[in-house]
Design an enzyme around this catalytic site. Structure first.
Site, PDB file in Angstrom:
ATOM      1  N   CYS A  72      34.131  37.351  37.892  1.00  0.00           N
ATOM      2  CA  CYS A  72      33.896  35.999  37.375  1.00  0.00           C
ATOM      3  C   CYS A  72      33.153  36.057  36.037  1.00  0.00           C
ATOM      4  O   CYS A  72      32.415  37.015  35.757  1.00  0.00           O
ATOM      5  CB  CYS A  72      33.026  35.203  38.347  1.00  0.00           C
ATOM      6  SG  CYS A  72      33.778  34.871  39.932  1.00  0.00           S
ATOM      7  N   GLU A  74      30.546  34.426  35.051  1.00  0.00           N
ATOM      8  CA  GLU A  74      29.082  34.460  35.157  1.00  0.00           C
ATOM      9  C   GLU A  74      28.574  35.889  35.290  1.00  0.00           C
ATOM     10  O   GLU A  74      27.593  36.285  34.662  1.00  0.00           O
ATOM     11  CB  GLU A  74      28.604  33.667  36.381  1.00  0.00           C
ATOM     12  CG  GLU A  74      28.892  32.180  36.338  1.00  0.00           C
ATOM     13  CD  GLU A  74      30.243  31.800  36.933  1.00  0.00           C
ATOM     14  OE1 GLU A  74      31.209  32.585  36.791  1.00  0.00           O
ATOM     15  OE2 GLU A  74      30.337  30.731  37.534  1.00  0.00           O
ATOM     16  N   CYS A 114      28.372  35.173  42.602  1.00  0.00           N
ATOM     17  CA  CYS A 114      27.704  34.920  41.308  1.00  0.00           C
ATOM     18  C   CYS A 114      26.324  34.310  41.526  1.00  0.00           C
ATOM     19  O   CYS A 114      25.372  34.640  40.822  1.00  0.00           O
ATOM     20  CB  CYS A 114      28.553  34.007  40.431  1.00  0.00           C
ATOM     21  SG  CYS A 114      29.994  34.852  39.745  1.00  0.00           S
TER      22      CYS A 114
HETATM   23  N1  THU Z   1      35.814  32.152  38.543  1.00  0.00           N
HETATM   24  C1  THU Z   1      34.800  32.326  37.655  1.00  0.00           C
HETATM   25  O1  THU Z   1      34.928  33.083  36.676  1.00  0.00           O
HETATM   26  N2  THU Z   1      33.647  31.673  37.876  1.00  0.00           N
HETATM   27  C2  THU Z   1      33.444  30.781  38.875  1.00  0.00           C
HETATM   28  O2  THU Z   1      32.376  30.201  38.951  1.00  0.00           O
HETATM   29  C3  THU Z   1      34.495  30.526  39.863  1.00  0.00           C
HETATM   30  C4  THU Z   1      35.725  31.325  39.716  1.00  0.00           C
HETATM   31  C5  THU Z   1      37.089  32.833  38.277  1.00  0.00           C
HETATM   32  C6  THU Z   1      37.444  33.947  39.205  1.00  0.00           C
HETATM   33  C7  THU Z   1      38.945  33.990  39.049  1.00  0.00           C
HETATM   34  O3  THU Z   1      39.266  34.748  37.891  1.00  0.00           O
HETATM   35  C8  THU Z   1      39.324  32.542  38.771  1.00  0.00           C
HETATM   36  O4  THU Z   1      38.134  31.899  38.362  1.00  0.00           O
HETATM   37  C9  THU Z   1      39.908  31.826  39.967  1.00  0.00           C
HETATM   38  O5  THU Z   1      39.081  31.943  41.064  1.00  0.00           O
END
Ligand code: THU
Length: 162
Positions: A72, A74, A114
């Site tokens: 993710c 974050e 996260c």
């Molecule tokens: N994702 C994030 O980068 N941050 C979040 O807070 C929630 C989800 C990303 C992970 C994945 O690449 C995509 O969003 C779908 O879940």
């Protein structure tokens, strides 16, 4: 048996109501969105971290065909801070999102992993990290500290043998 309650504190606002520094951080998170590598979900996330030395570190989600190998936005941003500036405190993290397949109307809500990672950095630096969650429709949710987003977080004393 006792019934107990936990109170969570957060604020909601419009982008226009925020302080300039917070608006600037959200703009950085938006700028990070095109750097996301999200061919599998089409869900592009940008995260920007303001450090006490004034630097801003951006991250974006990085996916992989072996799905669990992705990370993710974050954690991409905060692990970079941990690696590059291990002793510089984090003041604020702003997160925003864009979807290629639908109109996102809610603020982005960080996943449990996260939250755990952000909460541990908050503990380590012994100073709250403000979290600003932004929606493309310019509504915002603000939490003054990560721990409010993760009651009962797992902490290192839980690892100690008794
Ligand atoms: N994702 C994030 O980068 N941050 C979040 O807070 C929630 C989800 C990303 C992970 C994945 O690449 C995509 O969003 C779908 O879940």
């Amino acid at each position: 048996m006792k019934q107990k309650k936990i109170q969570l504190n957060f604020k909601t606002a419009d982008f226009s109501e925020l302080q300039e520094i917070d608006r600037a951080l959200i703009s950085c998170a938006k700028e990070a969105i095109p750097t996301a590598y999200a061919p599998y979900s089409g869900f592009l996330v940008g995260a920007s971290i303001l450090l006490e030395n004034g630097e801003i570190i951006n991250g974006s989600n990085q996916e992989n065909v072996a799905y669990p190998s992705g990370l993710c936005a974050e954690r991409v941003a905060i692990f970079y801070v941990g690696a590059k500036y291990p002793n510089v405190k984090i003041l604020t993290i702003a997160v925003t999102v864009f979807s290629k397949s639908f109109n996102v109307t809610d603020v982005i809500s960080p996943c449990g992993a996260c939250r755990q990672v952000m909460a541990e950095y908050e503990d380590k630096q012994d100073q709250p990290i403000k979290v600003i969650l932004h929606s493309p429709n310019d509504t915002v949710l603000i939490s003054d500290k990560v721990s409010d987003l993760l009651p009962f977080m797992f902490k290192s004393p839980h690892l100690k043998k008794h």
